[in-house]
Design an enzyme around this catalytic site. Structure first.
Site, PDB file in Angstrom:
ATOM      1  N   GLN A 134      -6.843  -0.780   3.253  1.00 48.89           N
ATOM      2  CA  GLN A 134      -6.175  -0.417   4.514  1.00 48.89           C
ATOM      3  C   GLN A 134      -6.831   0.807   5.139  1.00 48.89           C
ATOM      4  O   GLN A 134      -7.057   1.818   4.462  1.00 48.89           O
ATOM      5  CB  GLN A 134      -4.699  -0.120   4.260  1.00 48.89           C
ATOM      6  CG  GLN A 134      -3.930   0.103   5.562  1.00 48.89           C
ATOM      7  CD  GLN A 134      -2.485   0.515   5.340  1.00 48.89           C
ATOM      8  OE1 GLN A 134      -2.217   1.637   4.907  1.00 48.89           O
ATOM      9  NE2 GLN A 134      -1.559  -0.364   5.629  1.00 48.89           N
ATOM     10  N   CYS A 180       2.306   4.017   9.727  1.00 48.23           N
ATOM     11  CA  CYS A 180       2.569   5.317   9.113  1.00 48.23           C
ATOM     12  C   CYS A 180       3.355   6.213  10.080  1.00 48.23           C
ATOM     13  O   CYS A 180       2.918   6.455  11.209  1.00 48.23           O
ATOM     14  CB  CYS A 180       1.261   5.995   8.706  1.00 48.23           C
ATOM     15  SG  CYS A 180       1.570   7.578   7.902  1.00 48.23           S
ATOM     16  N   PRO A 183       0.851  -1.189   0.000  1.00 47.61           N
ATOM     17  CA  PRO A 183       0.000   0.000   0.000  1.00 47.61           C
ATOM     18  C   PRO A 183       0.884   1.236   0.000  1.00 47.61           C
ATOM     19  O   PRO A 183       1.826   1.328   0.793  1.00 47.61           O
ATOM     20  CB  PRO A 183      -0.766  -0.120   1.321  1.00 47.61           C
ATOM     21  CG  PRO A 183       0.124  -0.919   2.222  1.00 47.61           C
ATOM     22  CD  PRO A 183       0.906  -1.848   1.323  1.00 47.61           C
ATOM     23  N   MET A 184       0.609   2.171  -0.896  1.00 49.38           N
ATOM     24  CA  MET A 184       1.391   3.410  -0.911  1.00 49.38           C
ATOM     25  C   MET A 184       0.471   4.599  -1.188  1.00 49.38           C
ATOM     26  O   MET A 184      -0.177   4.671  -2.244  1.00 49.38           O
ATOM     27  CB  MET A 184       2.498   3.337  -1.975  1.00 49.38           C
ATOM     28  CG  MET A 184       3.647   2.417  -1.581  1.00 49.38           C
ATOM     29  SD  MET A 184       5.014   2.464  -2.749  1.00 49.38           S
ATOM     30  CE  MET A 184       4.351   1.451  -4.072  1.00 49.38           C
ATOM     31  N   ALA A 185       0.418   5.502  -0.200  1.00 43.72           N
ATOM     32  CA  ALA A 185      -0.413   6.703  -0.337  1.00 43.72           C
ATOM     33  C   ALA A 185       0.071   7.497  -1.546  1.00 43.72           C
ATOM     34  O   ALA A 185       1.271   7.666  -1.750  1.00 43.72           O
ATOM     35  CB  ALA A 185      -0.303   7.538   0.935  1.00 43.72           C
TER      36      ALA A 185
END
Ligand SMILES: Cc1cc2nc3c(=O)[nH]c(=O)nc-3n(C[C@H](O)[C@H](O)[C@H](O)COP(=O)(O)O)c2cc1C
Length: 352
Positions: free
Chosen positions: A78, A108, A24-26
């Site tokens: 997520q 995070c 997962p990558m914002a």
């Protein structure tokens, strides 16, 4: 010992068809990125972190992150937050959206998130972290997974205390990125901690951090006993990194690179709308065309162009053969209206 990356394993009963997971990558993990990841061998993909406050307020942009396409499964969504009840409500929304797994972010390191008591700050409060996991696990029949860092402070081993607590609270899988929150992305991921965590819990552990090649993936799987490796930065604008890890051909031609970029552009415009996509895509131009693949001035030129149409024209002028590759790519995908399932009830969008 060689681990077979093509082996199926499972998270709480959900089969995952390879031992490669897309991180997962914002600001990166849009649907186009996740669908591409699945095509290149990822057995599981994950949305970027979604704010449970945004879900609770029915924020339109936040709800957009919950859109699931039919060819993404298995997919984790997520969520991040600090209030167990709000997290539980959000998990129910994630389930309604059609995800297969609810993932919780305890990793995070960004101040904006940790100062609200969410993300990696929860590693400092194992009791509260466990309360969140059990509230979420009780709220949904979906398996619940947790992604965490080694701890907040440099050298911390807190993940080894918190991890087993979270499993006892109902986590069906743990992902460890063994850097401290303080480290952000500096230094290296210490996967000796991943091996320790694997020995302490009886659920699958996913190893995240600095997996950039098949050799590294094999080494981390063999030395840690993790069930899968997760790949993040190496896959940005570079699905061929996933292919290489899976032992597939990974030496794309200029035409293939441009065709994948054009497909990515088109899908992202459809997902975000042209206005948002125009700014969002700029970083991807460098990622796709970098790595010595295209001259630097070409990337700089693309970033300066004002419209997506101009970008497409310029890309096709640089690699005319990409048009045919793109047509073949698009022909291999399911039709758009079959992909964009809107499984969220209408009331979700209209509910104030
Ligand atoms: C731009 C960016 C955004 C990220 N966003 C998230 C996120 O939303 N949720 C999360 O759990 N991890 C996030 N991460 C961490 C990655 O999932 C991954 O754990 C980390 O990058 C280490 O893996 P890598 O070395 O393969 O990149 C992010 C990382 C990057 C580089």
């Amino acid at each position: 010992m060689q681990v077979d990356l093509n082996e199926t394993w499972e998270i709480g009963g959900v089969p995952v068809p390879s031992r490669l997971v897309l991180a997962p990558m914002a600001g990166v993990s849009v649907q186009a990125f996740r669908r591409q990841g699945r095509r290149y061998g990822a057995g599981l993909v994950c949305s970027e972190m979604v704010s449970v406050a945004g879900i609770a307020h029915r924020n339109e942009r936040t709800l957009g992150y919950l859109r699931v396409a039919s060819d993404e499964h298995p997919l984790a969504i997520q969520i991040f937050g600090s209030d167990p009840a709000t997290m539980a409500d959000a998990a129910r929304m994630v389930e309604a959206a059609g995800a297969d797994i609810v993932d919780i972010n305890f990793g995070c390191p960004v101040k904006k998130v940790t100062k609200t008591g969410a993300g990696a700050s929860l590693l400092d409060d194992p009791d509260h972290a466990a309360r969140i996991v059990s509230a979420v696990a009780e709220a949904t029949p979906l398996p619940v997974s947790v992604k965490m860092r080694r701890g907040t402070a440099d050298g911390s081993r807190d993940c080894l205390v918190v991890g087993p607590r979270l499993v006892a609270a109902g986590a069906a899988s743990l992902t460890l990125h063994p850097r401290s929150a303080k480290q952000m992305y500096t230094g290296t991921a210490d996967h000796s901690l991943t091996a320790e965590l694997v020995s302490l819990v009886d659920v699958p552990v996913i190893a995240s951090g600095d997996i950039t090649s098949r050799a590294r993936a094999q080494a981390v799987l063999a030395t840690t006993g993790a069930s899968a490796v997760m790949v993040g930065r190496a896959a940005q604008g570079n699905p061929w990194a996933l292919a290489e890890i899976m032992g597939m051909p990974a030496d794309p031609s200029r035409e293939e690179i441009v065709a994948e970029l054009l497909l990515f552009i088109r899908e992202t415009v459809r997902e975000l709308g042209e206005y948002r996509a125009t700014g969002f895509l700029k970083k991807f131009y460098g990622w796709y065309l970098g790595r010595g693949r295209f001259p630097k001035p070409f990337k700089q030129e693309l970033v300066q162009l004002r419209t997506i149409e101009e970008v497409e024209t310029r890309l096709l002028a640089a690699a005319p053969g990409a048009r045919e590759v793109l047509e073949n790519l698009e022909a291999g995908l399911p039709p758009v209206d079959e992909v964009l399932l809107d499984s969220l009830p209408i009331s979700v969008y209209g509910g104030g």
